[in-house]
Write a protein that holds these residues in place. Sequence first.
Motif, PDB file in Angstrom:
ATOM      1  N   ASP A 110       0.832  -1.213   0.000  1.00 34.63           N
ATOM      2  CA  ASP A 110       0.000   0.000   0.000  1.00 34.63           C
ATOM      3  C   ASP A 110       0.864   1.260   0.000  1.00 34.63           C
ATOM      4  N   ASN A 111       1.907   1.276   0.806  1.00 38.16           N
ATOM      5  CA  ASN A 111       2.771   2.457   0.900  1.00 38.16           C
ATOM      6  C   ASN A 111       3.516   2.731  -0.405  1.00 38.16           C
ATOM      7  N   PHE A 112       3.916   1.672  -1.084  1.00 37.33           N
ATOM      8  CA  PHE A 112       4.540   1.853  -2.390  1.00 37.33           C
ATOM      9  C   PHE A 112       3.570   2.537  -3.355  1.00 37.33           C
ATOM     10  N   GLU A 113       2.324   2.097  -3.348  1.00 34.56           N
ATOM     11  CA  GLU A 113       1.332   2.696  -4.236  1.00 34.56           C
ATOM     12  C   GLU A 113       1.109   4.166  -3.906  1.00 34.56           C
ATOM     13  N   ARG A 114       1.067   4.486  -2.624  1.00 31.34           N
ATOM     14  CA  ARG A 114       0.870   5.879  -2.210  1.00 31.34           C
ATOM     15  C   ARG A 114       2.073   6.745  -2.625  1.00 31.34           C
ATOM     16  N   ALA A 115       3.260   6.192  -2.464  1.00 30.09           N
ATOM     17  CA  ALA A 115       4.471   6.932  -2.847  1.00 30.09           C
ATOM     18  C   ALA A 115       4.478   7.217  -4.341  1.00 30.09           C
ATOM     19  N   GLY A 133       8.969   2.828  -8.818  1.00 30.38           N
ATOM     20  CA  GLY A 133       8.059   2.032  -9.650  1.00 30.38           C
ATOM     21  C   GLY A 133       8.634   0.680 -10.005  1.00 30.38           C
ATOM     22  N   MET A 134       9.920   0.646 -10.286  1.00 30.90           N
ATOM     23  CA  MET A 134      10.572  -0.633 -10.612  1.00 30.90           C
ATOM     24  C   MET A 134      10.549  -1.580  -9.406  1.00 30.90           C
ATOM     25  N   ILE A 135      10.845  -1.016  -8.232  1.00 32.99           N
ATOM     26  CA  ILE A 135      10.813  -1.848  -7.017  1.00 32.99           C
ATOM     27  C   ILE A 135       9.393  -2.359  -6.755  1.00 32.99           C
ATOM     28  N   PHE A 136       8.425  -1.464  -6.960  1.00 28.28           N
ATOM     29  CA  PHE A 136       7.030  -1.843  -6.728  1.00 28.28           C
ATOM     30  C   PHE A 136       6.600  -2.968  -7.665  1.00 28.28           C
ATOM     31  N   ARG A 137       6.946  -2.851  -8.939  1.00 25.91           N
ATOM     32  CA  ARG A 137       6.570  -3.890  -9.901  1.00 25.91           C
ATOM     33  C   ARG A 137       7.260  -5.218  -9.587  1.00 25.91           C
ATOM     34  N   VAL A 183     -11.650   2.776  -0.607  1.00 25.30           N
ATOM     35  CA  VAL A 183     -10.740   3.504   0.276  1.00 25.30           C
ATOM     36  C   VAL A 183      -9.439   2.731   0.448  1.00 25.30           C
ATOM     37  N   GLN A 184      -9.545   1.420   0.561  1.00 30.44           N
ATOM     38  CA  GLN A 184      -8.355   0.563   0.641  1.00 30.44           C
ATOM     39  C   GLN A 184      -8.629  -0.698  -0.181  1.00 30.44           C
ATOM     40  N   LYS A 185      -7.661  -1.072  -0.999  1.00 30.92           N
ATOM     41  CA  LYS A 185      -7.858  -2.227  -1.877  1.00 30.92           C
ATOM     42  C   LYS A 185      -8.046  -3.517  -1.076  1.00 30.92           C
TER      43      LYS A 185
END
Length: 203
Positions: A110-115, A133-137, A183-185
């Motif tokens: 979730d925090n990665f998406e918010r960032a 984005g690369m780390i998130f993917r 609100v939250q996935k």
Amino acid sequence: MNKDKVNTVQDTVNEENMEQTHTASESGEHPEVQKSSNEENVSQETNSSEEAGLQAEIENLRNEMSEHQQRTLRVQADYDNFRRRTQKEKEELAKYASSKLVTELLPVFDNFERALAATEDNPEFESFSKGVGMIFRQLETVLNAEGLTAMNSVGQPFNPEFHQAIMQVESDDYEEGIVVEEVQKGYMLKDKVLRPAMVKVSM
């Protein structure tokens, strides 16, 4: 005079014995033959009684054998059910072995998406955004390989098995009871709800 009486009585007895002998002779049965026949009848009755007793004992043994067979079948059925249940539990355990780890990683996800969302409109963080984005993917790929999938809740009818309603809102776009905002996935791990989605529902 007395002698004559004795003779008369003796003659009468002799006549009766002769009549009995004659009667037995006419019936074709000698007294000894009749006795033998009676003994045979008694023997047959004894044999019949013993045979009936043996038949009853055989029937009892058959009943006991049938009861033991039924018990054996029930024990076998119970064992098969236990084996299938144990096998299913093992499969479930192996299937969702990563459930605890993935659940703990969801806040990081979730925090990665918010960032990423926060850096989209800021050109100064473009290079930083690409790196995040690369780390998130990469993380997303790992979690997807474990069977993690995000729910698509917006526009879907509210379902308490998949959604956690935090409030109701008026909506011109959706009829009553439809998820209008997430609100939250929410996430599924294979075919199991790992985390229900926090949603707003139209009223």
